[in-house]
Write a protein that holds these residues in place. Structure first.
Motif, short mmCIF file in Angstrom:
data_model
loop_
_atom_site.label_atom_id
_atom_site.label_comp_id
_atom_site.label_asym_id
_atom_site.label_seq_id
_atom_site.Cartn_x
_atom_site.Cartn_y
_atom_site.Cartn_z
N LYS A 72 35.22 39.83 54.86
CA LYS A 72 35.66 39.20 53.61
C LYS A 72 35.55 40.19 52.44
O LYS A 72 36.47 40.34 51.63
CB LYS A 72 34.82 37.94 53.33
CG LYS A 72 35.29 37.20 52.08
CD LYS A 72 34.61 35.87 51.89
CE LYS A 72 35.09 35.15 50.65
NZ LYS A 72 35.39 35.97 49.49
N GLN A 106 42.45 43.67 48.15
CA GLN A 106 43.35 42.90 47.29
C GLN A 106 43.12 43.18 45.82
O GLN A 106 44.01 43.00 45.00
CB GLN A 106 43.20 41.41 47.56
CG GLN A 106 44.03 40.96 48.77
CD GLN A 106 43.53 39.69 49.40
OE1 GLN A 106 42.71 38.99 48.80
NE2 GLN A 106 44.01 39.36 50.58
N ASP A 154 38.69 41.44 50.25
CA ASP A 154 38.71 41.23 48.80
C ASP A 154 38.91 42.55 48.06
O ASP A 154 39.66 42.64 47.10
CB ASP A 154 37.40 40.57 48.32
CG ASP A 154 37.30 39.13 48.82
OD1 ASP A 154 38.32 38.61 49.34
OD2 ASP A 154 36.21 38.53 48.71
#
Ligand SMILES: Cc1cc2nc3c(=O)[nH]c(=O)nc-3n(C[C@H](O)[C@H](O)[C@H](O)COP(=O)(O)OP(=O)(O)OC[C@H]3O[C@@H](n4cnc5c(N)ncnc54)[C@H](O)[C@@H]3O)c2cc1C
Length: 325
Positions: free
Chosen positions: A317, A324, A321
């Motif tokens: 995760k 992005q 993240d």
């Protein structure tokens, strides 16, 4: 003169080439010898252009249609005629599938000693000492190279930091006139590429490897997801392959592939010696294991002692993240 035999594939220099250049640059500095990079192939103009920007003295381009595909017979024939013209001190090649194939033949033809799988070198007085790993990398052996040069050495992938290659050079590029005689005894019948979606682990810069700690095949998705999030390839320990969770090409270790990426993440892998010999030269090793006594932590630069089923999704995760952001 130090000769570095460049390796390339699909019109790209392989990472071992930079590693050999680092090895060569260090020996050159200590022994005051110039460096020549040799590249064999059928259209190596761009690659020779890349090599000439490294801090070396000369690039020799051996160009011939018969060198388009690697073949030990043609390689030895051409390298022998190149090396006969100069007085080489040391000839450096990769301890790769290719280098292991042609280096012994070349050394025999030129009657020089070959020290294979080198990981370090030192200068003692005027003497060259090469270090190689023996007994499944449990021990280092130092070899004093004796007799008259030329000396031959292959370097283990990952032993020399390719990203420390000195650049800023403008070496002369010389085209070596190649004449191939006779028909090679060996023929390439077919090239089998790694399965789609999987890169050649031996040259992968980032590898996420999973072990028996993942418990079952379906859980291996966690490894694929983490690898995708950090742009890495997937590897595995032997029990994973034996249980047919993944094909044999994924196996890292003494009976699998030897890898040396910049980053190796070992997830649920205990660190048995047969696994370690295949990955312990990685630049940065991160181990995730719930057992603080697991031997993998002896070679790890960073360790996370916790349940992989908690840690891996959390890491995935974070990396997703970050990508992005
Ligand atoms: C001739 C020979 C050749 C071999 N060649 C190879 C080879 O090439 N490559 C290779 O890998 N092995 C090879 N082996 C096998 C090797 O000896 C080991 O058996 C093997 O590496 C162990 O694999 P593993 O670490 O995945 O499994 P295990 O040793 O069972 O380790 C699993 C690890 O997962 C951890 N774990 C379990 N659950 C969790 C959890 N929930 N969260 C976090 N951690 C967890 C455990 O603490 C343990 O450390 C060879 C053996 C022989 C005899």
């Amino acid at each position: 003169m130090i000769f570095v035999v460049a390796e390339h594939k699909d019109n790209k220099l392989r990472p071992i080439t930079s590693e050999l250049l680092v090895f060569g640059q260090r020996v050159a500095r200590d022994f005051g010898e110039p460096i020549t990079a040799v590249i064999l192939g059928s259209s190596t103009g761009d690659l020779a252009g890349e090599l000439k920007t490294r801090k070396i003295d000369r690039v020799l381009r051996a160009e011939h249609a018969g060198l388009a595909e690697y073949n030990p017979d043609t390689y030895v024939q051409v390298l022998q005629s190149i090396l006969n013209k100069d007085k080489p001190f040391l000839v450096l090649m990769g301890h790769t599938t290719q280098g292991m194939d042609f280096a012994p033949r070349l050394a025999v033809r030129l009657c020089g000693p070959l020290i294979s799988g080198c990981v370090e070198y030192e200068k003692q007085g005027e003497r060259l000492i090469l270090t190689r790993q023996i007994f499944n990398a449990k021990m280092n052996m130092k070899t004093l190279v004796r007799g008259e040069p030329p000396y031959f050495a292959t370097a283990s992938p990952g032993a020399f930091p390719g990203d420390e290659v000195e650049s800023g050079g403008n070496a002369e590029v010389i085209v070596f006139p190649v004449q191939l005689t006779g028909t090679p005894k060996r023929k390439i019948l077919n090239r089998v590429e790694a399965p789609k979606g999987q890169t050649d682990l031996s040259s992968a810069p980032i590898i996420v490897s999973g072990g028996r700690g993942l418990k079952q095949k379906e859980n291996f998705n966690l490894i694929f997801e983490l690898a995708e999030a950090i742009g890495g390839s997937v590897g595995a320990s032997r029990p994973v392959v034996d249980a047919e969770w993944l094909p044999r090409e994924y196996q890292v270790g003494s009976s699998g592939q030897t890898v040396s990426p910049r980053l190796y993440i070992a997830v649920g892998i205990s660190g048995a010696i047969q696994h370690l010999v295949g990955m312990q030269t990685s630049r940065c090793i991160v181990a995730i294991n719930k057992d603080p006594e697991a031997p993998i932590f002896k070679v790890a630069h960073y360790g996370i002692v916790d349940d992989l089923f908690k840690v891996v999704p959390a890491l995935t995760k974070i990396f997703k993240d970050l990508r992005q952001a």
